[in-house]
Design a protein around this motif. Structure first.
Motif, PDB file in Angstrom:
ATOM      1  N   ALA A 192       9.275   0.820   1.962  1.00  2.00           N
ATOM      2  CA  ALA A 192       7.884   0.383   2.116  1.00  2.00           C
ATOM      3  C   ALA A 192       7.770  -0.718   3.164  1.00  2.00           C
ATOM      4  O   ALA A 192       6.844  -0.729   3.981  1.00  2.00           O
ATOM      5  N   LEU A 193       8.743  -1.666   3.150  1.00  2.00           N
ATOM      6  CA  LEU A 193       8.720  -2.732   4.157  1.00  2.00           C
ATOM      7  C   LEU A 193       8.924  -2.168   5.558  1.00  2.00           C
ATOM      8  O   LEU A 193       8.286  -2.612   6.519  1.00  2.00           O
ATOM      9  N   GLY A 194       9.811  -1.175   5.668  1.00  3.56           N
ATOM     10  CA  GLY A 194      10.024  -0.529   6.964  1.00  3.56           C
ATOM     11  C   GLY A 194       8.751   0.154   7.455  1.00  3.56           C
ATOM     12  O   GLY A 194       8.388   0.050   8.641  1.00  3.56           O
ATOM     13  N   MET A 195       8.054   0.844   6.552  1.00  8.44           N
ATOM     14  CA  MET A 195       6.799   1.498   6.914  1.00  8.44           C
ATOM     15  C   MET A 195       5.733   0.453   7.257  1.00  8.44           C
ATOM     16  O   MET A 195       4.904   0.659   8.152  1.00  8.44           O
TER      17      MET A 195
ATOM     18  N   ARG B  80     -22.759  27.586   2.090  1.00 12.11           N
ATOM     19  CA  ARG B  80     -23.532  27.755   0.860  1.00 12.11           C
ATOM     20  C   ARG B  80     -24.096  26.440   0.332  1.00 12.11           C
ATOM     21  O   ARG B  80     -24.942  26.461  -0.556  1.00 12.11           O
ATOM     22  N   GLY B  81     -23.611  25.307   0.846  1.00 13.43           N
ATOM     23  CA  GLY B  81     -24.140  24.015   0.401  1.00 13.43           C
ATOM     24  C   GLY B  81     -23.271  23.287  -0.599  1.00 13.43           C
ATOM     25  O   GLY B  81     -23.747  22.406  -1.312  1.00 13.43           O
ATOM     26  N   ILE B  82     -21.966  23.632  -0.666  1.00  7.21           N
ATOM     27  CA  ILE B  82     -21.035  22.953  -1.585  1.00  7.21           C
ATOM     28  C   ILE B  82     -20.440  21.743  -0.867  1.00  7.21           C
ATOM     29  O   ILE B  82     -19.975  21.857   0.265  1.00  7.21           O
ATOM     30  N   ARG B  83     -20.448  20.615  -1.520  1.00 11.63           N
ATOM     31  CA  ARG B  83     -19.865  19.413  -0.930  1.00 11.63           C
ATOM     32  C   ARG B  83     -18.410  19.284  -1.374  1.00 11.63           C
ATOM     33  O   ARG B  83     -18.120  19.217  -2.572  1.00 11.63           O
ATOM     34  N   LEU B  84     -17.514  19.244  -0.406  1.00 14.99           N
ATOM     35  CA  LEU B  84     -16.086  19.160  -0.696  1.00 14.99           C
ATOM     36  C   LEU B  84     -15.536  17.833  -0.203  1.00 14.99           C
ATOM     37  O   LEU B  84     -16.043  17.253   0.768  1.00 14.99           O
ATOM     38  N   GLN B  85     -14.505  17.356  -0.850  1.00 16.79           N
ATOM     39  CA  GLN B  85     -13.910  16.100  -0.408  1.00 16.79           C
ATOM     40  C   GLN B  85     -12.915  16.348   0.715  1.00 16.79           C
ATOM     41  O   GLN B  85     -12.419  17.456   0.909  1.00 16.79           O
ATOM     42  N   SER B  86     -12.658  15.300   1.479  1.00 21.77           N
ATOM     43  CA  SER B  86     -11.734  15.403   2.604  1.00 21.77           C
ATOM     44  C   SER B  86     -10.338  15.785   2.125  1.00 21.77           C
ATOM     45  O   SER B  86      -9.923  15.418   1.024  1.00 21.77           O
ATOM     46  N   LEU B  87      -9.631  16.502   2.974  1.00 22.96           N
ATOM     47  CA  LEU B  87      -8.248  16.873   2.659  1.00 22.96           C
ATOM     48  C   LEU B  87      -7.364  15.656   2.851  1.00 22.96           C
ATOM     49  O   LEU B  87      -7.395  15.014   3.912  1.00 22.96           O
ATOM     50  N   ARG B  88      -6.603  15.311   1.848  1.00 19.76           N
ATOM     51  CA  ARG B  88      -5.725  14.142   1.908  1.00 19.76           C
ATOM     52  C   ARG B  88      -4.317  14.511   1.470  1.00 19.76           C
ATOM     53  O   ARG B  88      -4.122  15.419   0.670  1.00 19.76           O
ATOM     54  N   GLU B  89      -3.348  13.785   2.019  1.00 18.79           N
ATOM     55  CA  GLU B  89      -1.971  13.878   1.545  1.00 18.79           C
ATOM     56  C   GLU B  89      -1.458  12.465   1.313  1.00 18.79           C
ATOM     57  O   GLU B  89      -1.891  11.526   1.989  1.00 18.79           O
ATOM     58  N   ILE B  90      -0.574  12.295   0.351  1.00 15.96           N
ATOM     59  CA  ILE B  90      -0.095  10.966  -0.041  1.00 15.96           C
ATOM     60  C   ILE B  90       1.192  10.619   0.699  1.00 15.96           C
ATOM     61  O   ILE B  90       2.155  11.385   0.684  1.00 15.96           O
ATOM     62  N   GLN B  91       1.185   9.465   1.360  1.00 14.86           N
ATOM     63  CA  GLN B  91       2.398   8.911   1.966  1.00 14.86           C
ATOM     64  C   GLN B  91       2.874   7.772   1.072  1.00 14.86           C
ATOM     65  O   GLN B  91       2.208   6.743   0.968  1.00 14.86           O
ATOM     66  N   LYS B  92       4.011   7.989   0.418  1.00 13.18           N
ATOM     67  CA  LYS B  92       4.497   7.002  -0.543  1.00 13.18           C
ATOM     68  C   LYS B  92       5.966   6.682  -0.293  1.00 13.18           C
ATOM     69  O   LYS B  92       6.790   7.582  -0.134  1.00 13.18           O
TER      70      LYS B  92
ATOM     71  N   ASP C  26     -11.547   4.093  -3.334  1.00  9.21           N
ATOM     72  CA  ASP C  26     -10.374   4.965  -3.295  1.00  9.21           C
ATOM     73  C   ASP C  26      -9.139   4.333  -3.925  1.00  9.21           C
ATOM     74  O   ASP C  26      -8.057   4.921  -3.883  1.00  9.21           O
ATOM     75  N   GLY C  27      -9.274   3.134  -4.442  1.00 11.84           N
ATOM     76  CA  GLY C  27      -8.163   2.520  -5.141  1.00 11.84           C
ATOM     77  C   GLY C  27      -7.524   1.370  -4.391  1.00 11.84           C
ATOM     78  O   GLY C  27      -7.870   1.064  -3.240  1.00 11.84           O
ATOM     79  N   TYR C  28      -6.564   0.733  -5.046  1.00 12.08           N
ATOM     80  CA  TYR C  28      -5.924  -0.459  -4.499  1.00 12.08           C
ATOM     81  C   TYR C  28      -5.160  -0.160  -3.214  1.00 12.08           C
ATOM     82  O   TYR C  28      -5.158  -0.976  -2.287  1.00 12.08           O
ATOM     83  N   ALA C  29      -4.499   0.988  -3.136  1.00  8.78           N
ATOM     84  CA  ALA C  29      -3.671   1.287  -1.966  1.00  8.78           C
ATOM     85  C   ALA C  29      -4.511   1.342  -0.695  1.00  8.78           C
ATOM     86  O   ALA C  29      -4.131   0.764   0.337  1.00  8.78           O
TER      87      ALA C  29
ATOM     88  N   ALA D  79       0.837  -1.207   0.000  1.00  9.45           N
ATOM     89  CA  ALA D  79       0.000   0.000   0.000  1.00  9.45           C
ATOM     90  C   ALA D  79       0.868   1.253   0.000  1.00  9.45           C
ATOM     91  O   ALA D  79       0.633   2.185  -0.785  1.00  9.45           O
ATOM     92  N   PHE D  80       1.889   1.280   0.857  1.00  9.16           N
ATOM     93  CA  PHE D  80       2.763   2.456   0.928  1.00  9.16           C
ATOM     94  C   PHE D  80       3.638   2.595  -0.317  1.00  9.16           C
ATOM     95  O   PHE D  80       4.042   3.704  -0.667  1.00  9.16           O
ATOM     96  N   ARG D  81       3.916   1.484  -0.968  1.00  6.97           N
ATOM     97  CA  ARG D  81       4.682   1.581  -2.218  1.00  6.97           C
ATOM     98  C   ARG D  81       3.825   2.225  -3.305  1.00  6.97           C
ATOM     99  O   ARG D  81       4.334   2.997  -4.132  1.00  6.97           O
ATOM    100  N   LEU D  82       2.529   1.924  -3.294  1.00  5.54           N
ATOM    101  CA  LEU D  82       1.630   2.542  -4.271  1.00  5.54           C
ATOM    102  C   LEU D  82       1.342   3.998  -3.911  1.00  5.54           C
ATOM    103  O   LEU D  82       1.147   4.839  -4.788  1.00  5.54           O
ATOM    104  N   GLY D  83       1.295   4.278  -2.609  1.00  7.11           N
ATOM    105  CA  GLY D  83       0.975   5.618  -2.142  1.00  7.11           C
ATOM    106  C   GLY D  83      -0.364   5.649  -1.425  1.00  7.11           C
ATOM    107  O   GLY D  83      -1.412   5.405  -2.038  1.00  7.11           O
ATOM    108  N   VAL D  84      -0.332   5.896  -0.125  1.00  6.16           N
ATOM    109  CA  VAL D  84      -1.534   5.873   0.711  1.00  6.16           C
ATOM    110  C   VAL D  84      -2.002   7.294   0.995  1.00  6.16           C
ATOM    111  O   VAL D  84      -1.212   8.157   1.401  1.00  6.16           O
ATOM    112  N   ALA D  85      -3.283   7.532   0.761  1.00  5.17           N
ATOM    113  CA  ALA D  85      -3.859   8.839   1.080  1.00  5.17           C
ATOM    114  C   ALA D  85      -4.236   8.864   2.555  1.00  5.17           C
ATOM    115  O   ALA D  85      -4.996   8.024   3.029  1.00  5.17           O
TER     116      ALA D  85
END
Length: 673
Positions: free
Chosen positions: A546-549, A527-539, A594-597, A136-142
C-alpha cells in the motif's frame, strides 16, 4: 406508516450529516497537517509562534496555550502560522531591526532554518498525501477500468474506429490502470497518442489518435462503460429509471441493486452487449432478466420492458456535409470524403423523400446490401460536382452512438459517417405538431427551448434541467436538441423560427406519429434504466504494498498537477477547467458517499495539490518565500523592503483574484449549469 417514514427521513438526514462531518474533518486535516509542518519546524528552530490558525479572516474561536494562540477563523480556505518576524500581510516585519534583534524571531534565524520552516508545510502535505493514498489502497479503491462505453461521433477516437466495449491496454507504450489514464494522456499529450487494445470481438488494434483541441481541454471523445447493475442509493425513493420512459412503466418494476443478466433469455455479458441488444431490438417489447440484490444468480426475475418511440415535431431538416468518416469503414472504402453532401440514396431525395434523421435506421436495415448514393463534392475553384458511389453497410444497430453533447454530429454507425443537420425545414409531416403550428417548408429554425411540462417543476424531474439551443453557423445542434427531446418525454418545446421574413415563436408538444404501427415504430436504442458506473477494486495485499502504491500515486498526482499548470500556461487547457473551494467541497461530499477509501483517495490528491501549488514561486505562497530566501542565501543580503512589499502585495492580489475567479466558476457557471 408515519413512524416508518420518519425513520427513513431521519436515516437519510443522519447519513448526510455524517458525510458532511467526514468531509469537513478531512478537508480540515489537509490544512491542519500543512500548518503543523510549519509549526513543528518553527518550534524546533526555537521561533516564537504567535498564532496557529485554521482558516483566514475574523476568528470564530480561539484559546491560548503557552505562548501560542490557537484559532479557528471564518474563511475555511486555508490556514496560517504567524511567527514573530514573519507575516504575509505585513512583509516589513522581515526587515524590522527591533524584531530582528529578538533571537526567537523568524527573521533572526539563519537562511537554512527559515528554508526548513517554509518548506515543512509542503513536505508534510506530500507525506500525508502519500499516507492518505496508502490507507485508501489498503482498504481498496474503486477505479474505472479502461473499457469504452461510448465513442462520441465525430471525435478523434470515433474516427479511428474505436467502438463501445473496446478495452484500452496501453497508451504510448505505457500500461493503463484506469480510465483516468485515457483522459490524462489526451489532455497532456503534446501531439498524437498511440492506443493499443482489444475490440469487443477479440481482435487486437493499434491506432494513432490526435486529440481535439476545440474545447476547454484536449480530448479524444471516449466515455467509460457502465456496469449491468442498478445503483443502491441511501434514499430508497431515488429514481432508478428515467421518468416517462418504458423502464419506468416496466412490469414488475425494477429495484435498486438489480443486476441485468438476460434479455429474452439470452445471457448479457457486459454493457456494450446490452447497448447493442437494446439498439438492435429497439422496437420490440423485451423481457429483461435481473438478479435481485441478495439473491442467488439462478433466481432470475423477468421484467417486461416495452419500447421507447421517438417523439418528433414532424420536421424534416436539410442534411449538412459529412463532418467525419471512420477509418476503414464502408464509407471510407466506398470513397466518401469529408465535405461531401449526400443528396440521393437509392434514387430518393434526402430531405424530401428520406428524413435525414432516419438514415441510421435506413442503412442499418439494409446491412450487407449494395446501396447507390449520390453526393455533391466541392471542387477547388469550380462548381460542386455530382459523384455516384456504392456503399455496403455493416450490421450495426441504428442510433447506438447518440448525439449526447452540444455540436455532436449525427452518426450513421453502419456506414461510419457523421453529419450535422442544417436548421432549414425541407418537409413538414401531415398532421404533425409543426404543421399545426403553421411551419412551412423553407422556414429557418432559430432556437428551441425544451421546457418543463405544465404544472411540473425542476423538483419533479431532478436532475434533468430545461435546455435551450440556438442555431447558426457555429452552433450546429439540431441532432443534439432532437436527442434531448427524447430524454425528456412529455416535455413541450418553444420553437423560434423565421418564415416569410418574420420571426415567429410557437409552443409545440412533440408527438409519436399515430400512423406508425406499434411493432414497427421508430424507437430509441435505450429503455431508460439507470446503471452505475463500471468499477474494479485496486487493493493492496499488505501495508508495505500500500505504501508503494501510495508513493507511485503521489508521484503521478504531482506530475499531473505540473502538466495541468504547463497546459494552462501554454493554452492547451482552458482556465475554465479550474475548480474552486465550492466544487472541491461538493466533490468531497459526493466521494464520501462511496466510502472511506474514495474519500481518502480524494484527500490524498488534495494534499499533493496543496503541496505543489503552495510551492509555486508566487509571493505570499511558500514558494514565493523560498525565492526570497534563495536570493538572500546567494547574495548574503536581505531583499529590499520596497521590492519585498510590492511583490507581496502583487502576489496577494493575484491569489485573491484567482480565488474570486474560481469562486465565480463554482457558483455562477457550474452551479447554474
Amino acid at each position: 406508516m408515519e413512524v416508518v417514514l420518519t425513520s427513513l427521513l431521519l436515516g437519510t438526514l443522519t447519513g448526510k450529516i455524517a458525510n458532511i462531518a467526514m468531509v469537513a474533518l478531512g478537508l480540515g486535516l489537509v490544512i491542519f497537517f500543512h500548518e503543523l509542518g510549519h509549526f513543528a519546524v518553527a518550534k524546533w528552530c526555537n521561533v516564537k509562534v504567535e498564532r496557529f490558525s485554521i482558516g483566514f479572516g475574523p476568528i470564530i474561536y480561539s484559546f491560548k496555550y503557552g505562548e501560542t494562540e490557537y484559532a479557528l477563523s471564518i474563511i475555511p480556505f486555508g490556514g496560517y502560522v504567524k511567527m514573530l518576524g514573519q507575516d504575509d500581510v505585513d512583509p516589513s516585519q522581515l526587515s524590522s531591526e527591533e524584531i530582528a534583534l529578538d533571537p526567537r524571531s523568524y527573521s533572526a534565524k539563519p537562511v537554512y532554518q527559515r528554508m526548513g520552516i517554509i518548506s515543512a508545510g509542503v513536505i508534510m502535505n506530500i507525506i500525508t498525501g502519500m499516507l492518505f493514498f496508502a490507507f485508501a489502497f489498503r482498504l481498496g479503491v474503486a477505479s474505472t477500468p479502461c473499457i469504452v462505453g461510448t465513442a462520441v461521433p465525430g471525435m478523434p477516437a470515433w474516427e479511428s474506429g474505436i467502438q463501445p466495449g473496446d478495452v484500452i491496454h496501453k497508451i504510448n507504450g505505457n500500461e493503463t490502470t484506469s480510465f483516468m489514464d485515457i483522459i490524462r494522456s489526451s489532455a497532456f499529450s503534446d501531439g498524437d497518442i498511440t492506443m493499443e487494445g482489444t475490440h469487443l470481438n477479440g481482435e487486437k488494434f493499434e491506432v494513432k489518435v490526435t486529440p481535439d483541441q476545440t474545447g476547454t481541454r484536449p480530448q479524444i471523445g471516449l466515455l467509460p462503460a457502465q456496469s449491468l447493475q442498478i445503483p443502491v442509493y441511501q434514499d430508497s425513493n431515488e429514481r432508478i429509471t428515467s421518468k416517462g420512459t418504458a423502464a419506468a412503466k416496466a412490469e414488475p418494476p425494477f429495484s435498486q441493486g438489480d443486476t441485468i443478466k438476460t434479455i429474452n433469455g439470452e445471457t448479457i455479458e457486459n454493457y456494450a452487449q446490452l447497448q447493442r441488444t437494446y439498439a438492435a431490438k429497439s422496437s420490440e417489447t423485451l423481457k429483461t432478466g435481473v438478479v435481485r440484490e441478495g439473491t442467488p444468480d439462478t433466481e432470475i426475475v423477468e421484467i417486461e420492458v416495452k419500447n421507447n418511440p421517438f417523439r418528433t415535431l414532424g420536421l424534416w431538416m436539410e442534411i449538412g456535409p459529412i463532418e467525419s468518416i471512420q477509418k476503414g469503414s464502408p464509407a471510407d472504402r466506398a470513397g466518401l470524403k469529408v465535405g461531401d453532401k449526400i443528396t440521393h440514396i437509392d434514387g430518393q431525395d434526402v430531405g424530401k423523400a428520406l428524413n435525414p434523421l432516419r438514415l441510421p435506421n435506413y442503412f442499418s436495415g439494409r446491412a450487407g446490401e449494395t446501396i447507390p448514393i449520390v453526393v455533391n463534392r466541392e471542387q477547388d475553384g469550380a462548381q460542386p460536382t455530382e459523384v455516384n458511389l456504392n456503399v455496403v453497410p455493416l450490421d450495426n444497430p441504428a442510433w447506438l452512438e447518440h448525439p449526447v453533447f452540444s455540436n455532436t454530429p449525427l452518426a450513421v454507425g453502419s456506414l461510419g459517417v457523421a453529419f450535422h443537420l442544417i436548421p432549414t425545414v425541407l418537409k413538414v409531416e401531415e398532421g404533425s405538431p409543426a404543421e399545426k403550428a403553421g411551419i412551412k417548408p423553407n422556414a429557418l429554425i432559430k432556437k428551441i427551448k425544451i421546457i418543463y411540462p405544465d404544472n411540473e417543476t425542476a423538483a419533479d424531474w431532478d436532475p434533468i434541467p430545461e435546455v435551450t439551443y440556438e442555431f447558426d453557423d457555429k452552433n450546429k445542434n439540431w441532432a443534439n436538441a432532437f436527442w434531448e427531446m427524447q430524454v425528456r418525454p412529455g416535455w413541450p418545446v418553444e420553437l423560434t423560427f423565421s418564415q416569410n421574413g418574420k420571426i415567429v415563436e410557437e409552443k409545440l408538444n412533440p408527438w409519436v406519429n399515430p400512423k406508425q404501427k406499434p411493432d414497427d415504430q421508430w424507437s430509441l436504442p435505450v429503455r431508460g434504466i439507470r446503471l452505475q458506473s463500471l468499477r474494479e477494486i485496486q487493493k493492496a495485499d499488505s501495508m508495505g504494498q500500500a505504501l508503494g502504491m501510495g508513493v507511485q500515486y503521489t508521484t503521478n498526482s504531482a506530475k499531473d498537477i505540473y502538466l495541468t499548470l504547463r497546459s494552462l500556461i501554454t493554452g492547451r487547457v482552458s482556465p475554465m477547467e479550474l475548480s474552486g473551494p465550492v466544487t472541491i467541497a461538493k466533490v468531497a461530499y459526493e466521494v464520501a458517499h462511496d466510502g472511506y477509501a474514495q474519500l481518502l483517495l480524494f484527500l490524498g490528491f488534495l494534499s499533493v495539490n496543496l503541496a505543489v501549488l503552495n510551492f509555486l514561486p508566487i509571493p505570499v505562497l511558500d514558494g514565493g518565500h523560498m525565492v526570497f530566501l534563495c536570493w538572500e542565501g546567494i547574495t548574503r543580503k536581505r531583499p529590499n523592503e520596497k521590492v519585498l512589499t510590492a511583490a507581496t502585495y502583487v502576489g496577494m492580489i493575484f491569489v485573491l483574484g484567482l480565488m474570486i475567479f474560481v469562486l465565480y466558476l463554482d457558483i455562477f457557471l457550474r452551479a447554474l449549469s
